[in-house]
Scaffold this motif. Structure first.
Motif, mmCIF file in Angstrom:
data_model
loop_
_atom_site.group_PDB
_atom_site.id
_atom_site.type_symbol
_atom_site.label_atom_id
_atom_site.label_comp_id
_atom_site.label_asym_id
_atom_site.label_seq_id
_atom_site.Cartn_x
_atom_site.Cartn_y
_atom_site.Cartn_z
ATOM 1 N N GLY A 71 0.814 -1.220 0.000
ATOM 2 C CA GLY A 71 0.000 0.000 0.000
ATOM 3 C C GLY A 71 0.843 1.263 0.000
ATOM 4 N N ASN A 72 1.935 1.254 0.763
ATOM 5 C CA ASN A 72 2.811 2.434 0.819
ATOM 6 C C ASN A 72 3.467 2.700 -0.529
ATOM 7 O OD1 ASN A 72 2.160 2.085 3.485
ATOM 8 N ND2 ASN A 72 4.230 2.279 4.254
ATOM 9 N N GLU A 75 0.900 4.083 -3.008
ATOM 10 C CA GLU A 75 0.522 5.467 -2.688
ATOM 11 C C GLU A 75 1.637 6.448 -3.066
ATOM 12 O OE1 GLU A 75 -0.629 8.164 1.201
ATOM 13 O OE2 GLU A 75 -0.912 5.995 1.305
ATOM 14 N N ARG A 78 1.828 6.826 -6.871
ATOM 15 C CA ARG A 78 0.754 7.696 -7.381
ATOM 16 C C ARG A 78 1.063 9.164 -7.134
ATOM 17 N NH1 ARG A 78 -2.465 3.615 -5.377
ATOM 18 N NH2 ARG A 78 -2.894 4.731 -3.447
ATOM 19 N N ALA A 79 1.771 9.447 -6.047
ATOM 20 C CA ALA A 79 2.119 10.835 -5.722
ATOM 21 C C ALA A 79 3.313 11.336 -6.535
ATOM 22 C CB ALA A 79 2.421 10.953 -4.228
#
Length: 108
Positions: A71-72, A75, A78-79
């Motif tokens: 998940g990290n 995320e 995506r950033a």
């Protein structure tokens, strides 16, 4: 603070100079989990190297993409954050022309 300024569009982290020049170069300059946000990690590490006195040290801490919780990693990707594959961080440090390099993986 650098991330906040970069996020607000006022300055990128790469435009923020290190606290230099100093009358006496630093013996140690720590870099903890900042490399992800640098547009040009080699150039930034060259700046770090320039503020070190001869024989100075610069511990660099980061987590490789494959060792991040899924998940990290997703995320951060995506950033637009740059994540590093195994061995890629060492390649960046060598490209910045640091002398002796010691790599240590800390696994949990």
């Amino acid at each position: 603070m650098a991330r906040r300024l970069a996020r607000d569009g006022r300055r990128s982290a790469g435009e923020m100079p290190l606290p230099c020049p100093t009358p006496t170069p630093y013996s140690t300059q720590c870099v903890g989990r900042a490399i992800y946000f640098w547009p040009d990690p080699v150039a930034m590490l060259c700046e770090v190297r320039q503020v070190l006195r001869p024989g100075g040290r610069s511990p660099l801490a980061y987590q490789e993409r494959e060792r991040m919780p899924p998940g990290n990693a997703a995320e951060l990707s995506r950033a637009g954050v740059r994540l590093f594959a195994p061995g890629e961080g060492e390649h960046v440090v060598r490209a910045a022309r640091f002398g002796e390099i010691h790599v240590e993986a800390i696994l949990r």
